[in-house]
Scaffold this motif. Structure first.
Motif, PDB file in Angstrom:
ATOM      1  N   ILE A  36      19.342   7.473  -1.080  1.00 10.40           N
ATOM      2  CA  ILE A  36      18.276   7.171  -0.123  1.00 10.40           C
ATOM      3  C   ILE A  36      17.282   6.170  -0.727  1.00 10.40           C
ATOM      4  CG2 ILE A  36      16.836   9.170  -0.740  1.00 10.40           C
ATOM      5  CD1 ILE A  36      17.431   8.033   2.815  1.00 10.40           C
ATOM      6  N   SER A  39      18.987   2.800  -0.526  1.00  7.04           N
ATOM      7  CA  SER A  39      19.099   2.407   0.885  1.00  7.04           C
ATOM      8  C   SER A  39      17.751   1.936   1.430  1.00  7.04           C
ATOM      9  CB  SER A  39      19.607   3.609   1.697  1.00  7.04           C
ATOM     10  OG  SER A  39      19.548   3.314   3.058  1.00  7.04           O
ATOM     11  N   TYR A  43      16.997  -1.743   2.988  1.00  6.09           N
ATOM     12  CA  TYR A  43      16.539  -1.979   4.375  1.00  6.09           C
ATOM     13  C   TYR A  43      15.119  -2.536   4.430  1.00  6.09           C
ATOM     14  CZ  TYR A  43      20.835  -0.511   6.459  1.00  6.09           C
ATOM     15  OH  TYR A  43      22.157  -0.482   6.838  1.00  6.09           O
ATOM     16  N   TYR A  50      16.743  -7.877  10.838  1.00  8.62           N
ATOM     17  CA  TYR A  50      17.865  -6.989  11.179  1.00  8.62           C
ATOM     18  C   TYR A  50      18.410  -7.261  12.588  1.00  8.62           C
ATOM     19  CZ  TYR A  50      20.742  -2.953  12.030  1.00  8.62           C
ATOM     20  OH  TYR A  50      21.811  -2.147  12.353  1.00  8.62           O
ATOM     21  N   ARG A  61      27.507  -0.722  20.532  1.00 10.36           N
ATOM     22  CA  ARG A  61      26.363   0.106  20.918  1.00 10.36           C
ATOM     23  C   ARG A  61      26.508   0.557  22.380  1.00 10.36           C
ATOM     24  NH1 ARG A  61      21.844   0.300  18.242  1.00 10.36           N
ATOM     25  NH2 ARG A  61      22.033  -1.779  17.349  1.00 10.36           N
ATOM     26  N   GLY A  80      19.162   7.646  11.889  1.00  4.98           N
ATOM     27  CA  GLY A  80      19.057   6.324  11.247  1.00  4.98           C
ATOM     28  C   GLY A  80      18.831   5.274  12.323  1.00  4.98           C
ATOM     29  N   CYS A  81      17.778   5.473  13.107  1.00  6.81           N
ATOM     30  CA  CYS A  81      17.567   4.638  14.314  1.00  6.81           C
ATOM     31  C   CYS A  81      17.239   3.196  13.963  1.00  6.81           C
ATOM     32  CB  CYS A  81      16.465   5.225  15.181  1.00  6.81           C
ATOM     33  SG  CYS A  81      14.797   5.042  14.480  1.00  6.81           S
ATOM     34  N   GLY A  82      16.931   2.917  12.705  1.00  3.01           N
ATOM     35  CA  GLY A  82      16.642   1.543  12.293  1.00  3.01           C
ATOM     36  C   GLY A  82      15.467   0.970  13.058  1.00  3.01           C
ATOM     37  N   GLU A 104      14.400   8.094  10.901  1.00  7.80           N
ATOM     38  CA  GLU A 104      14.634   6.885  10.097  1.00  7.80           C
ATOM     39  C   GLU A 104      13.763   6.957   8.834  1.00  7.80           C
ATOM     40  OE1 GLU A 104      16.528   4.004  10.071  1.00  7.80           O
ATOM     41  OE2 GLU A 104      15.338   3.586   8.286  1.00  7.80           O
ATOM     42  N   PRO A 105      14.384   6.833   7.653  1.00 10.46           N
ATOM     43  CA  PRO A 105      13.597   6.986   6.419  1.00 10.46           C
ATOM     44  C   PRO A 105      12.902   5.714   5.933  1.00 10.46           C
ATOM     45  CG  PRO A 105      15.923   6.814   5.892  1.00 10.46           C
ATOM     46  CD  PRO A 105      15.825   6.728   7.378  1.00 10.46           C
ATOM     47  N   MET A 109      11.840  -0.484   8.638  1.00  5.42           N
ATOM     48  CA  MET A 109      12.687  -0.411   9.838  1.00  5.42           C
ATOM     49  C   MET A 109      11.924   0.367  10.920  1.00  5.42           C
ATOM     50  SD  MET A 109      15.582  -2.002   9.220  1.00  5.42           S
ATOM     51  CE  MET A 109      17.097  -1.470  10.013  1.00  5.42           C
ATOM     52  N   ALA A 132      17.762  12.059   7.198  1.00 11.50           N
ATOM     53  CA  ALA A 132      18.407  13.072   8.039  1.00 11.50           C
ATOM     54  C   ALA A 132      18.438  14.440   7.359  1.00 11.50           C
ATOM     55  CB  ALA A 132      19.819  12.615   8.388  1.00 11.50           C
ATOM     56  N   MET A 150      24.873   5.434  14.735  1.00 12.74           N
ATOM     57  CA  MET A 150      25.312   4.061  14.954  1.00 12.74           C
ATOM     58  C   MET A 150      25.136   3.295  13.642  1.00 12.74           C
ATOM     59  SD  MET A 150      25.995   2.150  17.745  1.00 12.74           S
ATOM     60  CE  MET A 150      26.290   0.412  17.633  1.00 12.74           C
ATOM     61  N   PHE A 151      26.235   2.981  12.978  1.00 11.80           N
ATOM     62  CA  PHE A 151      26.206   2.252  11.699  1.00 11.80           C
ATOM     63  C   PHE A 151      25.346   2.983  10.666  1.00 11.80           C
ATOM     64  CE2 PHE A 151      28.189  -0.691  14.440  1.00 11.80           C
ATOM     65  CZ  PHE A 151      29.004  -1.467  13.638  1.00 11.80           C
ATOM     66  N   VAL A 155      24.619   8.151   5.841  1.00 10.95           N
ATOM     67  CA  VAL A 155      24.320   9.492   6.356  1.00 10.95           C
ATOM     68  C   VAL A 155      25.618  10.295   6.467  1.00 10.95           C
ATOM     69  CG1 VAL A 155      23.221  10.798   8.202  1.00 10.95           C
ATOM     70  CG2 VAL A 155      22.419   8.485   7.694  1.00 10.95           C
TER      71      VAL A 155
HETATM   72  C1  LIG Z   1      22.852  -0.327   9.666  1.00  7.16           C
HETATM   73  S1  LIG Z   1      21.313   0.447   9.998  1.00  7.16           S
HETATM   74  C2  LIG Z   1      21.614   1.002  11.650  1.00  7.16           C
HETATM   75  C3  LIG Z   1      20.366   1.123  12.461  1.00  7.16           C
HETATM   76  C4  LIG Z   1      20.573   1.589  13.888  1.00  7.16           C
HETATM   77  N1  LIG Z   1      21.279   2.842  13.952  1.00  7.16           N
HETATM   78  C5  LIG Z   1      21.283   0.546  14.704  1.00  7.16           C
HETATM   79  O1  LIG Z   1      22.251   0.904  15.358  1.00  7.16           O
HETATM   80  O2  LIG Z   1      20.869  -0.594  14.747  1.00  7.16           O
HETATM   81  C6  LIG Z   1      21.402   1.965   9.061  1.00  7.16           C
HETATM   82  C7  LIG Z   1      20.109   2.748   9.109  1.00  7.16           C
HETATM   83  O3  LIG Z   1      20.334   4.050   8.543  1.00  7.16           O
HETATM   84  C8  LIG Z   1      19.173   4.400   7.827  1.00  7.16           C
HETATM   85  N2  LIG Z   1      19.494   5.451   6.836  1.00  7.16           N
HETATM   86  C9  LIG Z   1      20.011   5.298   5.593  1.00  7.16           C
HETATM   87  N3  LIG Z   1      20.116   6.499   4.983  1.00  7.16           N
HETATM   88  C10 LIG Z   1      19.662   7.417   5.864  1.00  7.16           C
HETATM   89  C11 LIG Z   1      19.497   8.831   5.817  1.00  7.16           C
HETATM   90  N4  LIG Z   1      19.858   9.548   4.749  1.00  7.16           N
HETATM   91  N5  LIG Z   1      18.989   9.458   6.907  1.00  7.16           N
HETATM   92  C12 LIG Z   1      18.662   8.759   8.023  1.00  7.16           C
HETATM   93  N6  LIG Z   1      18.776   7.420   8.111  1.00  7.16           N
HETATM   94  C13 LIG Z   1      19.275   6.752   7.051  1.00  7.16           C
HETATM   95  C14 LIG Z   1      18.746   3.088   7.186  1.00  7.16           C
HETATM   96  O4  LIG Z   1      17.405   3.129   6.744  1.00  7.16           O
HETATM   97  C15 LIG Z   1      18.995   2.097   8.317  1.00  7.16           C
HETATM   98  O5  LIG Z   1      17.878   1.902   9.113  1.00  7.16           O
END
Ligand SMILES: C[S@@+](CC[C@H](N)C(=O)[O-])C[C@H]1O[C@@H](n2cnc3c(N)ncnc32)[C@H](O)[C@@H]1O
Length: 243
Positions: A36, A39, A43, A50, A61, A80-82, A104-105, A109, A132, A150-151, A155
């Motif tokens: 984390i 990551s 980000y 992004y 999506r 991980g809503c970004g 979202e951590p 983002m 998460a 989503m991506f 996680v």
């Molecule tokens: C590729 S981005 C995808 C963002 C969004 N879901 C989208 O569809 O555009 C991955 C996201 O997952 C988040 N992420 C990474 N590790 C995570 C964790 N352990 N728990 C929740 N979110 C996490 C990142 O910070 C990043 O914003």
């Protein structure tokens, strides 16, 4: 005497090829675990651009949103809503009696997600700035009707995060995952390039051949289904929580 220059030339070419391969080579043979800290740092630098740099994932999506089969009044979790790109559609789908919870951590983002929620007045969206693996502290168990991932490869490789997701999901909750993966078959020759391209977006390549594996192996889901996309370099998967 001609052979020597030829030999030199081919050594140089080989050295050059080795250098090119090293550029695309995965950093370690054994995948590192998701982190984390790494990551969030990655980000932090990606956040501003992004949305502009990820237009190709929009087709997935739309499909992922459809597979969630959201109904008015549902509570949907966007993991991980970004920058919050899914939030407007999710908010519309569950309507004023429903709720969207987005976790979202990465603060940078989340700043974009927050701005989107404010600008579009998405009053049924709650944002949680946390990983998460902190979900159970933030929301009740058995409270979620649908989960979108989503991506979010990192996680999916975190057992702690998966435990929390499975705990907050109701019996019968729909899980929809979409993301990148390694090629299989002849195209797997291109996988070093795939990892090189995806390196900024994930901190582990554990299970990158089948990113859903860890979740599906828990046996906590039924009706599991995986659809390859883009010649197998991406996927959509869905399943139903069975408690
Ligand atoms: C590729 S981005 C995808 C963002 C969004 N879901 C989208 O569809 O555009 C991955 C996201 O997952 C988040 N992420 C990474 N590790 C995570 C964790 N352990 N728990 C929740 N979110 C996490 C990142 O910070 C990043 O914003």
């Amino acid at each position: 005497m001609d052979s020597e220059p030829t030999l030199h030339t081919s050594s140089a070419t080989l050295a050059n090829m080795a250098q090119q391969n090293a550029r695309f080579a995965p950093s370690t043979r054994r995948p590192r675990s998701a982190s984390i800290t790494r990551s969030t740092a990655q980000y932090r630098t990606l956040a501003t651009n992004y949305d502009a740099t990820t237009p190709r994932i929009e087709f997935l999506r739309t499909q992922a949103h459809q597979l969630l089969s959201l109904r008015p009044g549902d509570t949907v979790l966007d993991v991980g809503c970004g920058t919050g790109k899914s939030l407007p559609a999710l908010s519309r789908a569950v309507g004023p009696t429903g709720r969207v919870i987005a976790i979202e951590p990465c603060a940078e983002m989340m700043r974009f997600a927050r701005a989107r929620v404010r600008e579009l007045s998405l009053s049924n969206v709650d944002l949680i700035e946390a990983p998460a693996a902190a979900l159970c502290e933030a929301i009740e168990t058995d409270s979620i009707d649908a989960v979108l991932m989503m991506f979010t490869h990192d996680v999916l490789q975190s057992s702690a995060a998966l435990d929390h997701l499975l705990a907050v999901a109701k019996n019968g909750a729909r899980f929809v995952l979409a993301g990148g993966k390694l090629f299989s078959g002849a195209l797997s020759l291109l996988n070093p390039w795939v990892e090189w391209r995806q390196k900024p977006y994930c901190t582990t390549f554990e299970n990158y051949d089948a990113p859903w594996r860890k979740l599906f192996d828990t046996q906590a889901l039924s009706a599991t289904c995986v659809h390859p996309r883009y010649m197998g370099i991406a996927y959509i998967a869905h399943a139903v929580r069975a408690k």
